[in-house]
Design an enzyme around this catalytic site. Structure first.
Site, PDB file in Angstrom:
ATOM      1  CB  CYS A 124       1.212   3.331 -41.843  1.00 24.32           C
ATOM      2  SG  CYS A 124       2.482   2.092 -41.503  1.00 24.32           S
ATOM      3  NE  ARG A 157       2.932   6.739 -40.567  1.00 25.21           N
ATOM      4  CZ  ARG A 157       2.597   7.277 -41.726  1.00 25.21           C
ATOM      5  NH1 ARG A 157       1.827   8.352 -41.745  1.00 25.21           N
ATOM      6  NH2 ARG A 157       3.008   6.764 -42.864  1.00 25.21           N
ATOM      7  CG  ASP A 204       6.265   7.907 -42.402  1.00 29.49           C
ATOM      8  OD1 ASP A 204       6.721   7.363 -41.371  1.00 29.49           O
ATOM      9  OD2 ASP A 204       6.410   7.430 -43.540  1.00 29.49           O
TER      10      ASP A 204
END
Length: 165
Positions: A11, A17, A129
Site C-alpha cells: 500500500c 491496509r 485508504d
C-alpha cells in the site's frame, strides 16, 4: 508447477491496509489447517513508507476485534526489499500496481491488485485508504480486505494462480 510461497502486500505507508492484509492472510492460513501454507512467507511494505513506523492505531484497534495483534508490525519501504524474490506482489490500488510496474517492468507478471486476483464483483477495483478516517471506515476496509483474501486463499489452494515455469 512452482507453488506460490512468498506473497508481498503493498500500500502507500505500510501502516493500514497492507499490514491488515498481511496479518489477515496469516490468520486465515493458520485457521485453514493447511500445513504446507503455514510455511509461506507473507510480508507487507509501502511505496512511500517511513521505515519502522508502527501500525496505525485504528488499524490495530479493528484487528484486535478479530484477536489479531498488529503491535509487532514495523513498516518497510518497498525499496528495502528484493522484489524479485516475491512470487506474488499484491497491491491495494491500481495506482500502486502502475507505480511498481513502472519501476520494475520485469516483474509485471507478478504484480496485481487484490481485487484483480479475486475478481469479486464490487463497485471499486481499489481498496480505498482509510488513513485519517474513522475507526468504522477502518473496520469496513478490514472486512473488505478479509472478504477478498478468503477468495484469494481458495484460488491459491486450487492452484488457479499458479503458472508453469
Amino acid at each position: 508447477m512452482e507453488a506460490i510461497k512468498r506473497i508481498l502486500f503493498v500500500c502507500t505507508g505500510n501502516t493500514c491496509r497492507s499490514p491488515m492484509a498481511e496479518y489477515l492472510l496469516k490468520d486465515l492460513i493458520a485457521k485453514s489447517g493447511d500445513v504446507e501454507m503455514e510455511n509461506w512467507e507473507i510480508l507487507s511494505a509501502g511505496i512511500s513508507a517511513v521505515k519502522d513506523a508502527e501500525a496505525n492505531d485504528n488499524a490495530q484497534n479493528v484487528m484486535e476485534e478479530l484477536n489479531i495483534d498488529l503491535a509487532d508490525h514495523s513498516s518497510h519501504n518497498i525499496e528495502e526489499l528484493e522484489l524479485s524474490q516475491e512470487d506474488l506482489i499484491i497491491t491495494m490500488t491500481r495506482k500502486h500496481s502502475r507505480a511498481l510496474v513502472l519501476r520494475h517492468p520485469d516483474l509485471a507478471d507478478k504484480i496485481f491488485t487484490l481485487k484483480e486476483l479475486t475478481e469479486l464483483d464490487t463497485d471499486s477495483r481499489d481498496i480505498q485508504d482509510p488513513f485519517g478516517l474513522s475507526e468504522e471506515v477502518y473496520r469496513q476496509t478490514r472486512d473488505e480486505i478479509r472478504d477478498n483474501l478468503r477468495v484469494l486463499l481458495e484460488k491459491l489452494k486450487n492452484f488457479e494462480l499458479i503458472e508453469e515455469d
